[in-house]
Structures are given as structure tokens and as C-alpha cells.
Design an enzyme around this catalytic site. Sequence first.
Site, PDB file in Angstrom:
ATOM      1  N   CYS A 122      -3.525  18.806 -16.466  1.00  0.00           N
ATOM      2  CA  CYS A 122      -2.596  18.141 -15.563  1.00  0.00           C
ATOM      3  C   CYS A 122      -1.881  16.951 -16.204  1.00  0.00           C
ATOM      4  CB  CYS A 122      -3.329  17.686 -14.304  1.00  0.00           C
ATOM      5  SG  CYS A 122      -4.184  19.037 -13.456  1.00  0.00           S
ATOM      6  N   HIS A 258       0.722  12.654 -10.813  1.00  0.00           N
ATOM      7  CA  HIS A 258       0.330  14.059 -10.738  1.00  0.00           C
ATOM      8  C   HIS A 258      -0.018  14.398  -9.294  1.00  0.00           C
ATOM      9  CE1 HIS A 258      -1.807  17.738 -11.050  1.00  0.00           C
ATOM     10  NE2 HIS A 258      -3.017  17.212 -11.020  1.00  0.00           N
ATOM     11  N   ASN A 289      -1.271  21.669  -6.000  1.00  0.00           N
ATOM     12  CA  ASN A 289      -1.527  21.175  -7.349  1.00  0.00           C
ATOM     13  C   ASN A 289      -1.062  22.232  -8.348  1.00  0.00           C
ATOM     14  OD1 ASN A 289      -2.616  20.464  -9.831  1.00  0.00           O
ATOM     15  ND2 ASN A 289      -4.588  19.830  -9.006  1.00  0.00           N
TER      16      ASN A 289
END
EC number: 2.3.1.180
Length: 333
Positions: A122, A258, A289
Amino acid sequence: MSKIKPSQGAPYARIMGVGGYRPVRVVPNEVILETIDSSDEWIRSRSGIATRHWASDEETVAAMSIEAAGKAIADAGITPEQIGGVIVSTVSHFKQTPAIATEIADKIGAGRPAAFDISAGCAGFGYGLTLARGMVVDGSAEYVLVIGVERLSDLTDLTDRATAFLFGDGAGAVVVGPSKEPMIGPTVWGSEGDKSETIKQTESWEAYRNGSPGKFPAITQEGQAVFRWAVFEMAKVAQQALDAAGITADDLDVFIPHQANERIIDSMVKTLKLPEHVTVARDVRTTGNTSAASIPLAMERLLATGEAKSGDTALVIGFGAGLVYAATVVTLP
């Protein structure tokens, strides 16, 4: 004395254009609830996620990347032939070699650029952005395409109550090019490998190949451990990025963390004491996500909706499996 000629790069680098691609299929929480014992209210309260996008068979890692890349190149006002580097961050391209970046470079008509993949979870977009900035300033490429792309639906265990609702698919891209003034700040990045077990693939490909009993490998995590780390440690990293850029939270216009979990985002906003005027990306609500794709996708949406504008000062931070992290301050294209 060295006989090597000094590099002839730009004095600084900047993000010139941004593009994104979200798969056509929108998946609400009700679909996730078919395979786990939970509720829409629980998912929203724990993560902020209401929907996510899942890719079809045709929406491959390469296909999504090509769509996002085309938009970013057009937004930057350059041609594909001018791209001198293609960096792709992904953990869901299932061929060990060749790098998917080479296929993407060819399909977009970029000629013969440097092209390679990175695996930084990520934080991958931040890693790619930092490498691209170095290439532009060093002079090894005038324009570099950075892509974050994931098909995490391929690595999601839909029976895992802790992760089944988290992940989505998509691609985000930016073009990094020369600048006469600093528009991408110093990167604060690093890793904490002693915590590598907190986010991981359930089984290695080798174990799966050798017939280890169990399902196809998926991503799993220790939710509470990851949450605590992100909330307490990543706010410190974000502050370090502000300090490295020589600004304060009051100087910010936009915060693009993020898109892992809205509770983490809220906690970081509070810890950093961000003023009311700072726009905070909350793309997680409808995109989930998307790992390496989450920051450029959120950036693209903020600019498209007018919530952020060209020239705004933005703090971006990615964090995840490794555990790895990267934060920097940028001027939006």
C-alpha cells in the site's frame, strides 16, 4: 578525479497529470454479507466502506493500467512517445516475469522506456513516485509514468470476516516530469520488517504448487495490530514529511492518505491537528482498499469533483504490508 560526466536532469520534478480507472462492477456490502456473518452497519462503522469495485475477466491488471495511464498522459499534455520510464506498483500481477510494466509500456505506445515493477504494498505509489522524481532530476528520463494497480479481489478470502469487506480493484496513474521549482517534497519512507507477519499472503506460491491443503492464497492481516501501528506510527511519519518539506499543517490544502480504513484516516487527521480548511480524501467509502492504487485514485477523484484544485499543496502517505511506508508533500497537477 572522476571522469564521469555529471547528470543533465531537471532541477526539480512535479506531478504533471493524473488518471484513474475503476472497474465497471460496483459491489455493495450486501454481496459481502453472503459469505460472512456480519452486517452492513458493522462494516461501515469499522471501515467506512459502503461499496467497492471488482474487476471482470477483461479488466486485467494490464487493461486497467492502460486506461489509467492514457488519462494521466493526456492530462499531462504529452504524448506516449515522450515517456522515458514506466514504474508499476502491484502485488496482484501473477506472473513472476516479465514485469507487467513492459507490456503496459508497449501497449500505450511508449517506445522503449525503462520499465519495471515494484512490490511495496500500500506504500507502492509513494515508492514509485520517489523513484520517478529521482529519474527526472538525474536526467535518465524526462517523463516517467507511475502506476499503482491492483486486482485484490483475486487475493481476497470471501469467508474471512476480518478482510472480506476491505479490498477493491482499480488503477491510478500519474506522469512525473521536470519542474523549475520543488513540487515533490523529500520522501520519508522506511520499513519495519519485524511486523511483516501482520499483513501477509496466507501461503507461498511454492506451498500452493506443492499441493499444500487449503484455499488459493489470499491476503490476511491482524486487524488490531495494523490499526494501532497505522494510527500511532503513521501520524509521526506524516508529520516528518511536513517537516521535511518545510511546511506546517496550516499550509496544507489537501490530505490524501492511503485509503485503508476511514477510522485510521479520522485518527490521523485528529493527531496531525489538521485545520478545517484541509480537504481530506475519503475515497475508501466507495472504492475500498485498493492498495497501491488508492492514493492516485483518490487524488484523481478529488480533482475531478473540484474538492481539490490544481496547485493545491497535498500531503500523501501510504502504508501497509512489509510493514512499509512512504510520505511526501506534493503540489497537485
